[in-house]
Design a protein around this motif. Structure first.
Motif, PDB file in Angstrom:
ATOM      1  N   VAL A   1      -1.010 -32.603  30.381  1.00 15.73           N
ATOM      2  CA  VAL A   1      -0.805 -32.850  28.698  1.00 15.73           C
ATOM      3  C   VAL A   1       0.439 -32.935  28.021  1.00 15.73           C
ATOM      4  CG1 VAL A   1      -0.902 -30.906  27.471  1.00 15.73           C
ATOM      5  CG2 VAL A   1      -2.832 -31.172  28.493  1.00 15.73           C
ATOM      6  N   GLY A   2       1.333 -33.263  27.543  1.00 17.52           N
ATOM      7  CA  GLY A   2       1.903 -34.114  26.850  1.00 17.52           C
ATOM      8  C   GLY A   2       3.320 -32.557  26.622  1.00 17.52           C
ATOM      9  N   GLY A   3       4.258 -32.778  26.173  1.00 16.77           N
ATOM     10  CA  GLY A   3       5.023 -31.416  26.098  1.00 16.77           C
ATOM     11  C   GLY A   3       4.157 -30.635  24.746  1.00 16.77           C
TER      12      GLY A   3
ATOM     13  N   ASP B   1      -0.014 -35.608  19.150  1.00 13.99           N
ATOM     14  CA  ASP B   1      -1.584 -35.520  20.281  1.00 13.99           C
ATOM     15  C   ASP B   1      -2.503 -34.550  20.679  1.00 13.99           C
ATOM     16  OD1 ASP B   1      -1.328 -37.969  20.390  1.00 13.99           O
ATOM     17  OD2 ASP B   1      -0.159 -38.303  22.151  1.00 13.99           O
ATOM     18  N   ILE B   2      -3.433 -34.647  20.633  1.00 11.65           N
ATOM     19  CA  ILE B   2      -4.634 -32.900  21.084  1.00 11.65           C
ATOM     20  C   ILE B   2      -4.782 -33.404  22.352  1.00 11.65           C
ATOM     21  CG2 ILE B   2      -6.500 -32.117  19.980  1.00 11.65           C
ATOM     22  CD1 ILE B   2      -4.482 -32.236  18.393  1.00 11.65           C
ATOM     23  N   ALA B   3      -5.034 -31.953  23.222  1.00 12.85           N
ATOM     24  CA  ALA B   3      -5.484 -31.983  24.144  1.00 12.85           C
ATOM     25  C   ALA B   3      -6.726 -30.943  24.154  1.00 12.85           C
ATOM     26  CB  ALA B   3      -3.951 -31.538  25.602  1.00 12.85           C
TER      27      ALA B   3
ATOM     28  N   CYS C   1      -3.375 -21.551  30.697  1.00 10.40           N
ATOM     29  CA  CYS C   1      -4.074 -22.348  29.753  1.00 10.40           C
ATOM     30  C   CYS C   1      -4.720 -21.650  28.366  1.00 10.40           C
ATOM     31  CB  CYS C   1      -5.508 -22.774  30.590  1.00 10.40           C
ATOM     32  SG  CYS C   1      -5.179 -24.343  31.683  1.00 10.40           S
ATOM     33  N   ARG C   2      -5.156 -20.560  28.428  1.00 15.76           N
ATOM     34  CA  ARG C   2      -5.842 -19.824  27.730  1.00 15.76           C
ATOM     35  C   ARG C   2      -4.259 -19.066  26.638  1.00 15.76           C
ATOM     36  NH1 ARG C   2      -9.940 -18.111  30.513  1.00 15.76           N
ATOM     37  NH2 ARG C   2     -12.068 -17.996  29.297  1.00 15.76           N
ATOM     38  N   GLN C   3      -2.823 -18.824  26.996  1.00  9.78           N
ATOM     39  CA  GLN C   3      -1.760 -19.039  26.807  1.00  9.78           C
ATOM     40  C   GLN C   3      -0.760 -19.825  25.723  1.00  9.78           C
ATOM     41  OE1 GLN C   3       0.245 -16.403  29.542  1.00  9.78           O
ATOM     42  NE2 GLN C   3      -1.294 -15.225  29.825  1.00  9.78           N
ATOM     43  N   ARG C   4      -1.488 -20.966  26.264  1.00  9.33           N
ATOM     44  CA  ARG C   4      -0.691 -22.186  25.638  1.00  9.33           C
ATOM     45  C   ARG C   4      -1.648 -22.352  24.580  1.00  9.33           C
ATOM     46  NH1 ARG C   4       2.136 -25.275  29.287  1.00  9.33           N
ATOM     47  NH2 ARG C   4       2.559 -27.440  27.340  1.00  9.33           N
TER      48      ARG C   4
END
Ligand SMILES: C[S@@+](CC[C@H](N)C(=O)[O-])C[C@H]1O[C@@H](n2cnc3c(N)ncnc32)[C@H](O)[C@@H]1O
Length: 155
Positions: free
Chosen positions: A64-66, A98-100, A113-116
């Motif tokens: 995923v992009g920063g 951008d959406i991830a 992943c959940r925290q980000r």
């Protein structure tokens, strides 16, 4: 804006690939949907699932992009109606980042992943198999886009 669908799972059956492609290819360039497949960790009889999940999560976040706006696909997330999803899509298009969209594998998503994630999207209170989730997500994004553009697909 680009929509990146980051999914744990590779070498899907042809019906999954065809179903996903059917909807992804209909989305226009300003709202393109790109699939990023993450190889699942090897699950053996006495393996440490938490370690495998953490490793899958790390590789998803690396893909995923920063600057991406991260959305997890999660049974416990927000159960948007299609109309609400269209409003969310309109906001994402306005913001231009951008959406991830993160889809976990057989054991779900890591805590990292959940925290980000800035948002979490539930497709239903039912748990779906991860191959099916990418097809439903592609169809619902296409449906949301047709709703925003008064296209007859959504009626
Ligand atoms: C087979 S499910 C994982 C089930 C796992 N036991 C868990 O607790 O997450 C694989 C992935 O599909 C996605 N998923 C499955 N059902 C979903 C639903 N109803 N809404 C949103 N995402 C879903 C989630 O990203 C999940 O991590």
């Amino acid at each position: 804006m680009q929509l990146n669908l980051v999914c744990v799972g590779e070498r899907m059956p042809s019906w999954v690939n065809e179903g996903y492609e059917e909807y992804a290819r209909r989305l226009p360039r300003e709202c393109a949907l790109m699939l990023r497949e993450i190889a699942p960790g090897k699950r053996t009889r006495n393996c440490d699932i938490q370690r495998i999940l953490a490793d899958e999560g790390q590789r998803m976040l690396a893909a995923v992009g920063g600057n991406a706006h991260i959305v997890t696909l999660d049974v416990g997330g927000k159960d948007w109606s299609t109309r609400e999803l269209a409003e969310v899509l309109a906001r994402w298009l306005r913001e231009g980042r951008d959406i991830a969209l993160l889809v976990g594998g057989p054991d779900g998503l890591s805590d990292a992943c959940r925290q980000r994630a800035a948002e979490s999207w539930s497709l239903s209170r039912m748990t779906f198999p991860h191959p099916l989730v990418r097809v439903i997500v592609a169809e619902q994004l296409y449906r949301a886009w047709t709703l925003l553009n008064n296209h007859p697909y959504h009626r």
